[in-house]
Design a protein around this motif. Structure first.
Motif, mmCIF file in Angstrom:
data_model
loop_
_atom_site.group_PDB
_atom_site.id
_atom_site.type_symbol
_atom_site.label_atom_id
_atom_site.label_comp_id
_atom_site.label_asym_id
_atom_site.label_seq_id
_atom_site.Cartn_x
_atom_site.Cartn_y
_atom_site.Cartn_z
ATOM 1 N N LEU A 252 12.814 -24.353 12.673
ATOM 2 C CA LEU A 252 13.323 -25.669 12.285
ATOM 3 C C LEU A 252 13.338 -26.611 13.490
ATOM 4 C CD1 LEU A 252 14.721 -27.695 10.399
ATOM 5 C CD2 LEU A 252 16.901 -26.595 10.997
ATOM 6 N N MET A 253 13.801 -26.121 14.639
ATOM 7 C CA MET A 253 13.844 -26.948 15.847
ATOM 8 C C MET A 253 12.438 -27.402 16.240
ATOM 9 S SD MET A 253 16.729 -24.710 17.866
ATOM 10 C CE MET A 253 16.521 -25.492 19.456
ATOM 11 N N ARG A 254 11.464 -26.498 16.136
ATOM 12 C CA ARG A 254 10.081 -26.863 16.462
ATOM 13 C C ARG A 254 9.544 -27.898 15.471
ATOM 14 N NH1 ARG A 254 7.941 -20.659 17.021
ATOM 15 N NH2 ARG A 254 9.021 -20.115 18.972
ATOM 16 N N ASN A 255 9.853 -27.694 14.192
ATOM 17 C CA ASN A 255 9.384 -28.639 13.175
ATOM 18 C C ASN A 255 9.957 -30.033 13.396
ATOM 19 O OD1 ASN A 255 7.999 -26.535 12.002
ATOM 20 N ND2 ASN A 255 9.525 -26.160 10.415
ATOM 21 N N ALA A 256 11.258 -30.072 13.721
ATOM 22 C CA ALA A 256 11.906 -31.367 13.953
ATOM 23 C C ALA A 256 11.317 -32.042 15.194
ATOM 24 C CB ALA A 256 13.416 -31.176 14.109
ATOM 25 N N ALA A 257 11.187 -31.289 16.276
ATOM 26 C CA ALA A 257 10.651 -31.852 17.518
ATOM 27 C C ALA A 257 9.200 -32.290 17.349
ATOM 28 C CB ALA A 257 10.766 -30.828 18.646
ATOM 29 N N GLY A 258 8.471 -31.623 16.458
ATOM 30 C CA GLY A 258 7.068 -31.981 16.222
ATOM 31 C C GLY A 258 6.895 -33.357 15.617
ATOM 32 N N GLN A 264 9.116 -37.188 25.861
ATOM 33 C CA GLN A 264 10.520 -37.422 26.190
ATOM 34 C C GLN A 264 11.406 -37.287 24.959
ATOM 35 O OE1 GLN A 264 11.469 -41.375 27.573
ATOM 36 N NE2 GLN A 264 13.186 -40.660 28.816
ATOM 37 N N LYS A 265 10.937 -37.830 23.835
ATOM 38 C CA LYS A 265 11.736 -37.764 22.600
ATOM 39 C C LYS A 265 11.744 -36.335 22.030
ATOM 40 C CE LYS A 265 11.324 -42.619 21.336
ATOM 41 N NZ LYS A 265 10.911 -43.612 20.316
ATOM 42 N N ARG A 266 10.646 -35.614 22.177
ATOM 43 C CA ARG A 266 10.644 -34.208 21.735
ATOM 44 C C ARG A 266 11.664 -33.405 22.528
ATOM 45 N NH1 ARG A 266 5.015 -35.065 21.332
ATOM 46 N NH2 ARG A 266 4.639 -34.220 23.427
ATOM 47 N N GLY A 267 11.698 -33.663 23.853
ATOM 48 C CA GLY A 267 12.677 -32.969 24.688
ATOM 49 C C GLY A 267 14.103 -33.300 24.300
#
Length: 426
Positions: A252-258, A264-267
């Motif tokens: 879920l965290m990877r999907n959201a960050a994707g 910068q926003k992914r981080g």
């Protein structure tokens, strides 16, 4: 045999418990170890009758039904000695690799690298009958694993996943989905529930796989953890009605960050979500999740939308016993198994047939399953409370004030550490 009689006859050498009773299991283990080592010595001496000489020993441990015995395998100055009539030269996984590589060599599809691997494993010296015996024993073992009855205990928790490995099928190379189910039984032990190779991760494929688990006795399921796959989610709801679905929080965290447009926003998305799931108090985690959505919406609306839609499934683990939260919320048990499968199958690269692929996968999981059988994953009390549907039983929170107040403080610190222009302030 004299040495064994000496061990059994000398009271000082007979293993005993603290109360003086003879430890029969340990006595049998010691006698078995002595007997096997004496047989190997005798065989090595016989091999030296033609003029060869002994050259020390190499140590190897062998797990038996009476415990682990230490083997002292004799070394020769010329040639080699291995007690193939006493112990198997390779583990199940190694033999599965041998069988797959042998099939590739036989079918003329091997590469130079595969040939080198084959030679290093002794395949150039292996006859067709030996390979046939290897395949026969492995196929029988894998069949037992895939078809065994599972109705002896209930399985409140199940983890599902698929990984893709290249396989030659119908004359062409294609990616085949290897689907597996790992369960935690009501006794607290992990167990492989099922494995199969299917063409695609479709609803029909997953439903057929899950129905096969039900047919073999899998019951009492209260929570299933997996990645977000619509076909899989639908199949879980149909085959295990009433069971909660836990969406793996790592995925879920990877999907959201994707969904974030810049690094910068992914981080920032990952930093905020890591702070949410670093907490253990159920009420605090729920408060933090809501605040995280609000903050992320200010600089990445798409990621916030993903999190909002996933809230119920991402936090499903909070409704189960506190001791189980860390293991329930991710699919790590499956990820580790898949990494081992990929590591061991890397030698083969492209499997020559689907049968050889299942054989390899079954060999890897057979060894894992045996290891799991000796280590309890959940204690009797906590797994019993899960089956009974008891309350979460989380410890008293260590922070001061309400969960909402503490969540606000945490989010403020995280936001300060991940500055994004134009983001809403905490």
């Amino acid at each position: 045999m004299d040495k064994i009689h000496e061990i059994a006859g000398d009271g000082a050498l007979v293993p005993r418990f603290d109360d003086g009773m003879v430890n029969m299991t340990e006595l049998i283990r010691v006698m078995a170890e002595s007997l096997v080592n004496e047989i190997m010595d005798a065989q090595a001496d016989e091999a030296c009758e033609s003029g060869n000489q002994r050259n020390g020993y190499r140590e190897r441990r062998l797990v038996t039904s009476v415990g682990t015995i230490n083997l002292r395998i004799p070394k020769l100055r010329a040639g080699s000695y291995f007690p193939e009539d006493l112990i198997e030269r390779y583990s199940r996984v190694d033999r599965a690799v041998i069988a797959a590589v042998s099939e590739m060599v036989t079918n003329g599809v091997s590469t130079r690298k595969v040939k080198r691997v084959a030679q290093s494993m002794g395949i150039d010296r292996m006859s067709a009958s030996q390979v046939s015996r290897i395949c026969s024993s492995l196929d029988e073992s894998v069949a037992d694993l895939r078809e065994r009855d599972l109705s002896d205990v209930s399985y409140p928790y199940i983890w599902l996943d698929a990984t893709y490995i290249k396989c030659r099928d119908a004359g062409r190379v294609q990616s085949t989905a290897l689907v597996t189910a790992i369960g935690a039984g009501s006794g607290g032990y992990r167990r492989l529930l099922g494995l199969d190779a299917i063409d695609t991760e479709s609803y029909d494929g997953w439903r057929a796989f899950l129905l096969s688990l039900r047919a073999r006795g899998v019951d009492g399921v209260i929570c299933v953890t997996s990645d977000a796959h619509e076909g899989l989610k639908r199949a879980i709801q149909e085959v295990f009605p009433g069971a909660a679905w836990q969406r793996c929080i790592v995925h879920l965290m990877r999907n959201a960050a994707g969904n974030a447009p810049t690094r910068q926003k992914r981080g920032a998305v990952l930093g905020i979500l890591k702070a949410v799931f670093a907490e253990r108090d159920p009420e605090l985690v729920r408060e933090l999740y809501q605040l995280a959505i609000e903050q992320i919406e200010g600089f990445c609306p798409k990621a916030a939308e993903v999190l909002e839609e996933a809230e119920a499934d991402a936090l499903a683990y909070l409704d189960f016993p506190y001791e189980h939260h860390v293991r329930l919320r991710t699919n790590n048990v499956q990820e580790r198994a898949n990494r081992e499968l990929k590591r061991r199958s890397r030698v083969v690269q492209v499997f020559p047939s689907r049968k050889s692929l299942i054989r390899m996968m079954g060999a890897v999981f057979s060894e894992m399953d045996e290891d799991w059988a000796g280590r309890r994953w959940f204690n009797d009390d906590s797994i019993g409370r899960a089956v009974e549907g008891a309350k979460v039983n989380a410890p008293a929170p260590a922070y001061e004030g309400t969960a909402a107040e503490h969540a606000a403080r945490i989010i403020a610190l995280v936001v300060a550490d991940n500055p994004i222009p134009g983001r809403k302030a905490a």
